[in-house]
Design an enzyme around this catalytic site. Sequence first.
Site, PDB file in Angstrom:
ATOM      1  N   CYS B  77       0.831  -1.201   0.000  1.00 34.26           N
ATOM      2  CA  CYS B  77       0.000   0.000   0.000  1.00 34.26           C
ATOM      3  C   CYS B  77       0.871   1.258   0.000  1.00 34.26           C
ATOM      4  O   CYS B  77       1.620   1.479  -0.945  1.00 34.26           O
ATOM      5  CB  CYS B  77      -0.982  -0.046   1.173  1.00 34.26           C
ATOM      6  SG  CYS B  77      -2.317   1.154   1.034  1.00 34.26           S
ATOM      7  N   HIS B 175      -3.931  -5.014  -0.333  1.00 32.92           N
ATOM      8  CA  HIS B 175      -3.545  -5.531   0.980  1.00 32.92           C
ATOM      9  C   HIS B 175      -3.610  -7.056   0.962  1.00 32.92           C
ATOM     10  O   HIS B 175      -4.670  -7.628   1.180  1.00 32.92           O
ATOM     11  CB  HIS B 175      -4.478  -4.984   2.063  1.00 32.92           C
ATOM     12  CG  HIS B 175      -4.217  -3.552   2.377  1.00 32.92           C
ATOM     13  ND1 HIS B 175      -3.269  -3.159   3.297  1.00 32.92           N
ATOM     14  CD2 HIS B 175      -4.750  -2.419   1.869  1.00 32.92           C
ATOM     15  CE1 HIS B 175      -3.235  -1.827   3.349  1.00 32.92           C
ATOM     16  NE2 HIS B 175      -4.119  -1.355   2.492  1.00 32.92           N
ATOM     17  N   GLU B 177      -2.661  -9.045   3.120  1.00 29.10           N
ATOM     18  CA  GLU B 177      -3.011  -9.541   4.460  1.00 29.10           C
ATOM     19  C   GLU B 177      -4.512  -9.500   4.713  1.00 29.10           C
ATOM     20  O   GLU B 177      -4.999 -10.078   5.675  1.00 29.10           O
ATOM     21  CB  GLU B 177      -2.246  -8.742   5.532  1.00 29.10           C
ATOM     22  CG  GLU B 177      -2.750  -7.329   5.827  1.00 29.10           C
ATOM     23  CD  GLU B 177      -2.289  -6.260   4.834  1.00 29.10           C
ATOM     24  OE1 GLU B 177      -1.812  -6.611   3.733  1.00 29.10           O
ATOM     25  OE2 GLU B 177      -2.439  -5.066   5.163  1.00 29.10           O
TER      26      GLU B 177
END
Lengths: 251, 193
Positions: B77, B175, B177
Amino acid sequence: MLTKRIIPCLDIKNGRTVKGVNFVDLRDAGDPVELAKQYAKLGADELVFLDISATLEGRKTMHDMVLKVAEHVNIPFTVGGGISSISDVDALLHCGADKISINSSAVKRPELVNELSEKFGSQCVVVAIDAKQINNEWIVHLAGGTIPTTLNLFDWAKEVEQRGAGEILFTSMNNDGTKAGFANEALAKLSRTLNIPIIASGGAGTVQHFVDTFKEGNADAALAASVFHFGEIEIMELKKELREHHIEVRL
Amino acid sequence: MKLVIIDYGAGNIKSIQFAFKRLGLDAVLSSDPDVITSADRIIFPGVGEASSAMNMLKLSKLDTLIPQLKQPVLGICLGMQLMCNSSEEGDTKGLGIFNVDIKRFSNTVKVPQMGWNTITDVTSNLFTNIKDGEFMYLVHSYYAEMCHEAISSTHYQLDYASALQKDNFYGVQFHPEKSGEAGAQVLKNFINL
């Protein structure tokens, strides 16, 4: 294409899920982590946890819950309820929340929106607005729709956008709990007025209601609780039908 | 495998640490140059505003360290954006690893872009077992322009570079994650590079 998001909302009291949840294959439907994992698996795009604890002890359990959700769930989630300061937000983000939502604390002190977006970035600041249509005017309400303010929905939404909100979660108190559809006219007007994403909330009852809120209400995301919790609408089925209506979703 | 997440005070790094934990890996959070330099894999995260994040990097002198790293580095990001030449956000000079500038989406679309979008034209080993058109979760108001270092593209208002690679440096706008199983696969690929 950016897809429309489907967001189940979980009410949390003292670290446990409230509102009866009737879910297959769950060992403990009161465990928010179990439920969140299940929703992630079933195709939810995002989750919202709303803390409705009335006590300080109840609120503290929220941090443990957020930490556990962040540990086990691989989709984004927002935490709301009782957040009124930078330190509240700092603690929740530190536990792994992706976004926080504020409601009455923003009405009481609008500068909080500026402070949070400057410190943590707009992307994690959701402003939740509960409004009720009275004599053709949408009036912002507090405390779950029980206390009217003098604020107009559209003016207030514009103001929080200018103050740095990254997203609006709009709940129509006229529609909430009716299962008769979302407040699409107001949603469409919000979308025309603002340039940040808008989550539609209140009124979900059928698949068609979701179709309508994306097509007519121009919502970027739709939030619901009971239709998902009671298995009345399955998220994957919902998304397949949305796609058949040419609405972009993640499948 | 020694995995370090650079901790310079910018944003939510807990989620990244947990994502690796789900893969069975303990990631160390550190801003110590010795710890970072001795790692096998390095994650460069970032959430928030570019110029203040850059200032925090400079305070810990990581702005000179990061471009010299020899092991695989993954910017996520804002981390990816800071690895570029410059950003329109706060008129920020970046680390110059990727030869591309960061621009703001114009208001013909909602800003930030928030939600799941597809990555296409995936070309790197970072995307092993990731299908073209896979969905990833994104939240951002600024984007990297398409460039020859792009290893995936995403469409929002225009086609932009949603991932970049140059030598041992990788960057993703999305992202991983928070992008479900597909995101986890990207992190696994990064470890297996």
